[in-house]
Design a protein around this motif. Structure first.
Motif, mmCIF file in Angstrom:
data_model
loop_
_atom_site.group_PDB
_atom_site.id
_atom_site.type_symbol
_atom_site.label_atom_id
_atom_site.label_comp_id
_atom_site.label_asym_id
_atom_site.label_seq_id
_atom_site.Cartn_x
_atom_site.Cartn_y
_atom_site.Cartn_z
ATOM 1 N N THR A 397 1.260 -1.009 0.036
ATOM 2 C CA THR A 397 0.154 0.227 0.231
ATOM 3 C C THR A 397 1.084 1.231 -0.211
ATOM 4 N N ALA A 398 2.077 0.494 0.703
ATOM 5 C CA ALA A 398 2.627 2.165 1.182
ATOM 6 C C ALA A 398 3.819 2.591 -0.397
ATOM 7 N N ALA A 399 3.630 1.451 -0.875
ATOM 8 C CA ALA A 399 4.804 1.650 -2.377
ATOM 9 C C ALA A 399 3.585 2.589 -3.435
ATOM 10 N N ARG A 400 2.035 1.772 -3.537
ATOM 11 C CA ARG A 400 1.041 2.199 -4.529
ATOM 12 C C ARG A 400 1.140 3.998 -4.663
ATOM 13 N N LEU A 401 1.098 4.107 -2.547
ATOM 14 C CA LEU A 401 1.011 6.231 -2.615
ATOM 15 C C LEU A 401 1.933 6.350 -3.178
ATOM 16 N N SER A 402 3.329 6.297 -2.670
ATOM 17 C CA SER A 402 4.707 6.377 -2.981
ATOM 18 C C SER A 402 4.581 7.020 -4.325
ATOM 19 N N VAL A 403 3.543 6.336 -5.424
ATOM 20 C CA VAL A 403 3.735 7.351 -6.684
ATOM 21 C C VAL A 403 3.358 8.708 -6.612
ATOM 22 N N GLY A 404 2.389 9.139 -5.878
ATOM 23 C CA GLY A 404 1.939 10.487 -5.909
ATOM 24 C C GLY A 404 2.688 11.060 -5.599
ATOM 25 N N PRO A 405 3.559 11.493 -4.459
ATOM 26 C CA PRO A 405 4.714 12.381 -4.552
ATOM 27 C C PRO A 405 5.475 11.824 -4.961
ATOM 28 N N GLU A 406 5.842 11.188 -5.922
ATOM 29 C CA GLU A 406 7.494 11.109 -6.492
ATOM 30 C C GLU A 406 6.758 11.457 -8.262
ATOM 31 N N SER A 407 5.407 11.773 -8.275
ATOM 32 C CA SER A 407 5.472 12.501 -9.019
ATOM 33 C C SER A 407 4.677 14.456 -9.320
ATOM 34 N N ASP A 447 -5.546 18.020 -15.094
ATOM 35 C CA ASP A 447 -5.367 16.286 -15.830
ATOM 36 C C ASP A 447 -3.764 16.565 -16.319
ATOM 37 N N GLU A 448 -3.513 17.452 -17.579
ATOM 38 C CA GLU A 448 -2.404 16.998 -18.210
ATOM 39 C C GLU A 448 -0.661 17.703 -17.471
ATOM 40 N N LEU A 449 -1.212 18.009 -17.266
ATOM 41 C CA LEU A 449 0.321 18.412 -15.707
ATOM 42 C C LEU A 449 0.686 16.689 -15.438
ATOM 43 N N ARG A 450 -0.835 15.594 -14.267
ATOM 44 C CA ARG A 450 -0.583 14.868 -14.335
ATOM 45 C C ARG A 450 -0.126 13.722 -15.439
ATOM 46 N N ALA A 451 -0.200 14.476 -16.373
ATOM 47 C CA ALA A 451 0.364 12.881 -17.439
ATOM 48 C C ALA A 451 1.627 13.326 -17.795
ATOM 49 N N VAL A 452 1.566 14.458 -17.250
ATOM 50 C CA VAL A 452 3.272 15.205 -17.575
ATOM 51 C C VAL A 452 4.246 14.894 -16.843
ATOM 52 N N ALA A 453 3.757 14.851 -15.687
ATOM 53 C CA ALA A 453 4.159 14.397 -14.423
ATOM 54 C C ALA A 453 4.682 12.636 -14.640
ATOM 55 N N GLY A 454 3.936 11.642 -14.866
ATOM 56 C CA GLY A 454 4.119 10.550 -15.116
ATOM 57 C C GLY A 454 5.343 10.378 -16.536
ATOM 58 N N ARG A 455 5.060 11.023 -17.126
ATOM 59 C CA ARG A 455 5.719 10.603 -18.302
ATOM 60 C C ARG A 455 7.595 11.166 -17.985
ATOM 61 N N VAL A 456 7.145 12.645 -17.340
ATOM 62 C CA VAL A 456 9.292 13.142 -17.181
ATOM 63 C C VAL A 456 9.666 11.638 -15.863
ATOM 64 N N VAL A 457 8.919 11.197 -15.407
ATOM 65 C CA VAL A 457 9.130 9.603 -15.307
ATOM 66 C C VAL A 457 9.648 9.047 -15.425
ATOM 67 N N ASP A 458 8.376 8.061 -16.254
ATOM 68 C CA ASP A 458 9.050 7.417 -17.753
ATOM 69 C C ASP A 458 10.313 7.555 -18.540
ATOM 70 N N LEU A 459 10.182 8.613 -18.457
ATOM 71 C CA LEU A 459 11.573 9.618 -19.701
ATOM 72 C C LEU A 459 12.728 9.268 -18.729
ATOM 73 N N LYS A 460 12.816 9.630 -17.626
ATOM 74 C CA LYS A 460 14.223 9.168 -16.746
ATOM 75 C C LYS A 460 14.193 7.763 -16.801
ATOM 76 N N LYS A 461 13.583 7.296 -16.729
ATOM 77 C CA LYS A 461 13.390 5.470 -17.025
ATOM 78 C C LYS A 461 13.862 4.720 -18.130
#
Length: 535
Positions: A397-407, A447-461
């Motif tokens: 549960t903590a692991a799933r929640l950690s995505v929010g602060p990271e984004s 909503d667009e910025l939420r998607a942007v934040a996820g894409r930033v993490v994906d691009l680094k990966k």
């Protein structure tokens, strides 16, 4: 030589918004081999944006030591000078970002410095040094055009007022050094190379003790209304800007409790251009190696003068400093035996001042972070200090929640704003969208910025996968996974390999990645990245 070194200016810099005078230095880290972005702030960002550019990209290598002054390369005789000396010498030309001797000599955790601040982590100063680029100087008279000056002026006043409220009070009153006693009380202050979590000298190094006796002044970055910087006196009459991370890394982690030694070591790191976290972590590792008989010629825990001498050796690549200039992971690979088990690093980046076994959501953030062991890009510690998780018993549960602060951290770093503002806004995504509409006229929403934040993490990966990342890179030192905390308020706390692996799996799933931590084809197509999945 073709490796790019990027100075990227915030889309908000040059506006009235508090904490907006920031910039990022970005490159492939020589310390980790993966993506690295390190942030700094103040007038360099403002004058850089006044050149009319959003970013400066440097490729190639100078034939001789040079400085870049507003578009022109000039040979320099400043090679060997400190960043502060370089800045003083070049200040008549504009605002300066430069390296010290550590960057010139290729220390893998050398910093890029400006106005007494540092883009510190990941060794980007070594990239600059490899290009024989001593300094970048910016100046200009271009003024960014605001899409809605009236609206952004009102928003700036409102945000400045909130930034001076209770959410940032501790930073104004004590600075980040206030974490020293707070972490000590809960058993989250690492000491002696993460071999213990109690340190008798914590109180002597705390802001509560240092501030009344030593504080010279409080400072703010340009365009900042928070004022978190606290400058303390040195025994020689000088002064140094103090943060928790440099106190931790050069104090408890190395077994140093004398404030004079710790503050002088921090000041020396600034002068030489060394990341204090990696410097302290690597020296603490070497100290333990010495105690085990694995390494000679280095000081033991608690030897303040020895630390000062070794810092100078590291920056100049002399004696044992040549080995330790590589960071703790590469040093361990050279020393051998079981030393890699207690090297305090993830992906080659030394751990900051958070005990992973006592802050287990943060432990996950360290393990999966694209920059390596890093609290600033994860933000998972926010969960550990909340009532949403049990910090001593990490779970899925903590692991799933950690995505929010990271984004959220990814979005704040992309804007670029100070993370101390994160609790001064009601809805980061809504307010960030409004800022961008009012400043640059972009038609974006939350909503667009939420998607942007996820894409930033994906691009680094995606970058890291291209550079050879594998599942084995997302882990923690064996000491953390095999030994419970031996003492203190969190005594017995333990994060096992199995628990960490389950948390990592839940994190990957929440990110939409494969169970092996790879990006799915759909994500790669959305990112327009031509990157085959690893077998």
């Amino acid at each position: 030589p073709d490796a790019p070194l990027v100075f990227c200016f915030s889309p908000l810099v040059g506006t009235p918004l508090t904490t907006s005078a920031k910039f990022a230095v970005v490159a492939k880290s020589p310390l980790t081999g993966f993506i690295c972005d390190a942030l700094s702030s103040s007038h360099f960002a403002i004058d850089g944006k006044r050149m009319g550019y959003d970013a400066l990209v440097f490729t190639g290598r100078c034939s001789q030591p040079s400085v870049w002054i507003a578009g022109e390369l000039e040979r320099t005789d400043l090679w060997g000078a400190s960043a502060a000396e370089t800045e003083r010498a070049l200040s008549r030309h504009g605002r300066v970002a430069s390296i010290g001797v550590a960057g010139e000599n290729g220390v893998l955790y050398a910093t890029v410095s400006n106005d007494g601040r540092h883009a510190g982590r990941g060794g980007l100063g070594a990239v600059m040094g490899a290009k024989k680029l001593k300094a970048v100087v910016v100046r200009g008279d271009h003024r960014p055009t605001l899409a809605d000056p009236t609206a952004i002026s009102l928003r700036a006043r409102q945000l400045a007022k909130r930034a001076q409220g209770p959410a940032t009070a501790k930073y104004r009153e004590l600075g980040t050094a206030g974490n020293m006693l707070a972490f000590s009380r809960i058993g989250a202050l690492p000491a002696r190379n993460f071999s213990g979590e109690t340190f008798a000298g914590a109180e002597a190094l705390s802001a509560e003790t240092l501030r009344p006796a030593r504080e010279r002044r409080r400072k703010s970055c340009a365009s900042c209304t928070i004022g978190c910087e606290h400058v303390y006196a040195l025994r020689d009459g000088g002064s140094v800007r103090v943060e928790y991370e440099n106190l931790f890394a050069l104090g408890p982690l190395c077994g140093l409790s004398d404030p004079d030694d710790v503050l002088e070591a921090s000041s020396l790191c600034d002068a030489l251009g060394l990341d204090t976290v990696s410097a302290g972590g690597t020296i603490a590792f070497a100290m333990e190696c010495a105690e085990r008989g694995y390494l000679d010629g280095v000081p033991r825990f608690g030897d303040g003068p020895g630390v000062l001498s070794l810092l100078d050796d590291i920056a100049h690549q002399r004696g044992r400093g040549k080995l330790l200039a590589l960071g703790s992971r590469r040093a361990a690979e050279s020393i051998g035996r079981d030393s890699l088990d207690f090297a305090p690093q993830v992906k080659g980046l030394e751990l900051p001042g958070y005990e992973p076994r006592a802050l287990q959501t943060m432990a996950l953030g360290f393990a999966v972070g694209t920059r390596g062991a890093d609290h600033n890009r994860s933000g998972a510690y926010e969960l550990d200090f909340s009532s949403d998780v049990d910090r001593l018993n990490g779970g899925e549960t903590a692991a799933r929640l950690s995505v929010g602060p990271e984004s959220k951290a990814a979005l704040i770093d992309s804007l670029i704003l100070c993370k101390f503002l994160r609790h001064a806004v009601d809805d980061l995504y809504e307010e960030a969208a409004a800022m961008l509409r009012e400043i640059v006229g972009w038609d974006v929403d939350a909503d667009e910025l939420r998607a942007v934040a996820g894409r930033v993490v994906d691009l680094k990966k995606a970058f890291n996968i291209r550079e050879g990342w594998s599942l084995a890179d997302d882990t923690l030192p064996a000491r953390i996974l095999e030994q419970p905390i031996p003492d203190g308020p969190a005594r017995g706390a333990h994060i096992t390999r199995g628990r960490l692996e389950r948390m990592i799996g839940a994190y990957y799933a929440a990110r939409g990645w494969t169970e092996d931590g790879l990006l799915r084809d759909a994500a790669l197509e959305e990112l327009a990245v031509d990157l085959p999945l690893l077998p």
